[in-house]
Design a protein around this motif. Structure first.
Motif, PDB file in Angstrom:
ATOM      1  N   HIS A   9       0.928  -1.179  -0.049  1.00  0.00           N
ATOM      2  CA  HIS A   9      -0.114  -0.089  -0.067  1.00  0.00           C
ATOM      3  C   HIS A   9       0.820   1.141   0.235  1.00  0.00           C
ATOM      4  O   HIS A   9       0.640   2.287  -0.799  1.00  0.00           O
ATOM      5  CB  HIS A   9      -0.896  -0.029   1.220  1.00  0.00           C
ATOM      6  CG  HIS A   9      -1.949   1.049   1.469  1.00  0.00           C
ATOM      7  ND1 HIS A   9      -2.825   1.387   0.533  1.00  0.00           N
ATOM      8  CD2 HIS A   9      -1.873   2.131   2.439  1.00  0.00           C
ATOM      9  CE1 HIS A   9      -3.378   2.453   0.866  1.00  0.00           C
ATOM     10  NE2 HIS A   9      -2.973   2.946   1.949  1.00  0.00           N
ATOM     11  N   GLN A 128      -6.458  -4.891   5.458  1.00  0.00           N
ATOM     12  CA  GLN A 128      -6.947  -5.214   4.157  1.00  0.00           C
ATOM     13  C   GLN A 128      -7.806  -4.186   3.705  1.00  0.00           C
ATOM     14  O   GLN A 128      -7.672  -3.884   2.465  1.00  0.00           O
ATOM     15  CB  GLN A 128      -7.493  -6.659   4.137  1.00  0.00           C
ATOM     16  CG  GLN A 128      -8.040  -6.829   2.464  1.00  0.00           C
ATOM     17  CD  GLN A 128      -6.732  -7.493   1.773  1.00  0.00           C
ATOM     18  OE1 GLN A 128      -5.867  -8.080   1.996  1.00  0.00           O
ATOM     19  NE2 GLN A 128      -6.784  -6.671   0.677  1.00  0.00           N
ATOM     20  N   HIS A 129      -8.756  -3.866   4.439  1.00  0.00           N
ATOM     21  CA  HIS A 129      -9.680  -2.679   3.921  1.00  0.00           C
ATOM     22  C   HIS A 129      -9.094  -1.420   3.433  1.00  0.00           C
ATOM     23  O   HIS A 129      -9.314  -0.834   2.247  1.00  0.00           O
ATOM     24  CB  HIS A 129     -10.893  -2.386   4.948  1.00  0.00           C
ATOM     25  CG  HIS A 129     -11.664  -1.083   4.766  1.00  0.00           C
ATOM     26  ND1 HIS A 129     -12.503  -0.967   3.856  1.00  0.00           N
ATOM     27  CD2 HIS A 129     -11.427   0.156   5.231  1.00  0.00           C
ATOM     28  CE1 HIS A 129     -12.842   0.067   3.558  1.00  0.00           C
ATOM     29  NE2 HIS A 129     -12.329   0.740   4.726  1.00  0.00           N
ATOM     30  N   ASN A 132      -7.424  -2.110   0.116  1.00  0.00           N
ATOM     31  CA  ASN A 132      -8.420  -2.031  -0.886  1.00  0.00           C
ATOM     32  C   ASN A 132      -8.981  -0.696  -1.143  1.00  0.00           C
ATOM     33  O   ASN A 132      -9.191  -0.216  -2.406  1.00  0.00           O
ATOM     34  CB  ASN A 132      -9.685  -3.000  -0.454  1.00  0.00           C
ATOM     35  CG  ASN A 132      -9.350  -4.452  -0.450  1.00  0.00           C
ATOM     36  OD1 ASN A 132      -8.311  -4.621  -1.202  1.00  0.00           O
ATOM     37  ND2 ASN A 132     -10.195  -5.246  -0.148  1.00  0.00           N
ATOM     38  N   HIS A 133      -9.339   0.106  -0.287  1.00  0.00           N
ATOM     39  CA  HIS A 133      -9.619   1.529  -0.380  1.00  0.00           C
ATOM     40  C   HIS A 133      -8.616   2.312  -1.321  1.00  0.00           C
ATOM     41  O   HIS A 133      -8.899   3.105  -2.374  1.00  0.00           O
ATOM     42  CB  HIS A 133      -9.851   2.067   0.869  1.00  0.00           C
ATOM     43  CG  HIS A 133     -10.462   3.532   0.831  1.00  0.00           C
ATOM     44  ND1 HIS A 133      -9.418   4.395   1.073  1.00  0.00           N
ATOM     45  CD2 HIS A 133     -11.387   4.035   0.641  1.00  0.00           C
ATOM     46  CE1 HIS A 133     -10.001   5.790   0.890  1.00  0.00           C
ATOM     47  NE2 HIS A 133     -11.468   5.465   0.635  1.00  0.00           N
ATOM     48  N   THR A 135      -6.281   1.027  -3.190  1.00  0.00           N
ATOM     49  CA  THR A 135      -6.258   0.495  -4.554  1.00  0.00           C
ATOM     50  C   THR A 135      -7.516   0.974  -5.520  1.00  0.00           C
ATOM     51  O   THR A 135      -7.208   1.512  -6.449  1.00  0.00           O
ATOM     52  CB  THR A 135      -6.500  -0.988  -4.657  1.00  0.00           C
ATOM     53  OG1 THR A 135      -5.149  -1.382  -3.919  1.00  0.00           O
ATOM     54  CG2 THR A 135      -6.355  -1.669  -6.047  1.00  0.00           C
ATOM     55  N   TYR A 136      -8.701   1.266  -5.016  1.00  0.00           N
ATOM     56  CA  TYR A 136      -9.982   1.827  -5.818  1.00  0.00           C
ATOM     57  C   TYR A 136      -9.517   3.041  -6.039  1.00  0.00           C
ATOM     58  O   TYR A 136      -9.603   3.523  -7.089  1.00  0.00           O
ATOM     59  CB  TYR A 136     -11.060   1.821  -4.683  1.00  0.00           C
ATOM     60  CG  TYR A 136     -12.284   2.676  -5.408  1.00  0.00           C
ATOM     61  CD1 TYR A 136     -13.130   1.762  -6.099  1.00  0.00           C
ATOM     62  CD2 TYR A 136     -12.351   3.716  -5.056  1.00  0.00           C
ATOM     63  CE1 TYR A 136     -14.192   2.566  -6.902  1.00  0.00           C
ATOM     64  CE2 TYR A 136     -13.520   4.508  -5.262  1.00  0.00           C
ATOM     65  CZ  TYR A 136     -14.553   3.635  -6.403  1.00  0.00           C
ATOM     66  OH  TYR A 136     -15.648   4.248  -6.955  1.00  0.00           O
ATOM     67  N   ASP A 156      -0.393  -2.547  -9.512  1.00  0.00           N
ATOM     68  CA  ASP A 156      -0.949  -3.516  -9.121  1.00  0.00           C
ATOM     69  C   ASP A 156      -0.046  -4.391  -8.269  1.00  0.00           C
ATOM     70  O   ASP A 156       1.348  -4.350  -8.382  1.00  0.00           O
ATOM     71  CB  ASP A 156      -1.069  -4.741 -10.377  1.00  0.00           C
ATOM     72  CG  ASP A 156      -2.322  -4.224 -11.220  1.00  0.00           C
ATOM     73  OD1 ASP A 156      -3.487  -3.508 -10.804  1.00  0.00           O
ATOM     74  OD2 ASP A 156      -2.502  -4.770 -12.401  1.00  0.00           O
ATOM     75  N   TYR A 157      -0.627  -5.315  -7.467  1.00  0.00           N
ATOM     76  CA  TYR A 157       0.303  -5.868  -6.237  1.00  0.00           C
ATOM     77  C   TYR A 157       1.148  -6.768  -7.097  1.00  0.00           C
ATOM     78  O   TYR A 157       2.251  -7.046  -6.427  1.00  0.00           O
ATOM     79  CB  TYR A 157      -0.823  -6.842  -5.229  1.00  0.00           C
ATOM     80  CG  TYR A 157       0.043  -7.419  -4.333  1.00  0.00           C
ATOM     81  CD1 TYR A 157       0.450  -6.786  -3.444  1.00  0.00           C
ATOM     82  CD2 TYR A 157       0.192  -9.153  -4.235  1.00  0.00           C
ATOM     83  CE1 TYR A 157       1.152  -7.343  -2.064  1.00  0.00           C
ATOM     84  CE2 TYR A 157       0.735  -9.660  -3.362  1.00  0.00           C
ATOM     85  CZ  TYR A 157       1.162  -8.643  -2.204  1.00  0.00           C
ATOM     86  OH  TYR A 157       1.711  -9.384  -1.148  1.00  0.00           O
TER      87      TYR A 157
END
Length: 171
Positions: A9, A128-129, A132-133, A135-136, A156-157
């Motif tokens: 992240h 993880q949230h 994900n946030h 990444t969005y 991307d990861y």
């Protein structure tokens, strides 16, 4: 416990910031039709949400978190990209300090929210949230850059994994 997801992240956020530095300076403040009115606003939102979730992970009350968010708004009134980058860097260090102090990211924690209620989950799931946030919204940034005639940067990861593997192979 390994917090590689956090490393990803922070890496992806820095990659985006570095990419933006190579574009015309005004691009971060150019008005667009998107989720947020400017790229800066998108990045600042990401910073605020990362701040909120770190405070929640630490067990702070909703009221204290909101007080902190309001203070952030006052402190960032000048809307400086350099300051935002520094704030993200410092927040990343605070995430590291917190995670390093945990015995296990799979420990259970409780989050209380006035609207959504009580959530019992693990530190890892909340982390993880956060990822994900991010990444969005990094995807939002790429879409806006394309609208403005610029390329995005791949975050991307798997790109992180390749960079990490190549770095470790060079050691």
């Amino acid at each position: 416990m390994n917090a590689q997801i956090l490393e990803y992240h922070l890496w992806a956020n820095q990659l985006v910031l570095n990419h933006l530095k190579n574009l015309p300076g005004e691009i971060c403040f150019q008005q667009v039709q998107s989720v947020f009115p400017t790229l800066y606003d998108t990045l600042y939102h990401m910073y605020q949400v990362d701040y909120v979730w770190l405070r929640a992970l630490k067990g702070d009350s909703f009221e204290k978190i909101i007080e902190g968010v309001n203070q952030l708004k006052e402190e960032n009134a000048d809307r400086s990209m350099d300051q935002l980058e520094e704030d993200l860097l410092q927040l990343g260090k605070k995430y590291h300090e917190f995670i390093d102090g945990l015995e296990n990211l799979n420990e259970t924690t409780v989050v209380n929210h006035p609207r959504f209620g009580t959530l019992t989950t693990t530190y890892f799931e909340l982390l993880q949230h956060v990822v994900n946030h991010g990444t969005y919204h990094r995807g939002n940034i790429t879409a806006v850059l394309r609208q403005l005639g610029h390329k995005g940067v791949p975050t991307d990861y798997v790109y992180y994994l390749y960079e990490k593997a190549n770095f470790e192979a060079d050691i």
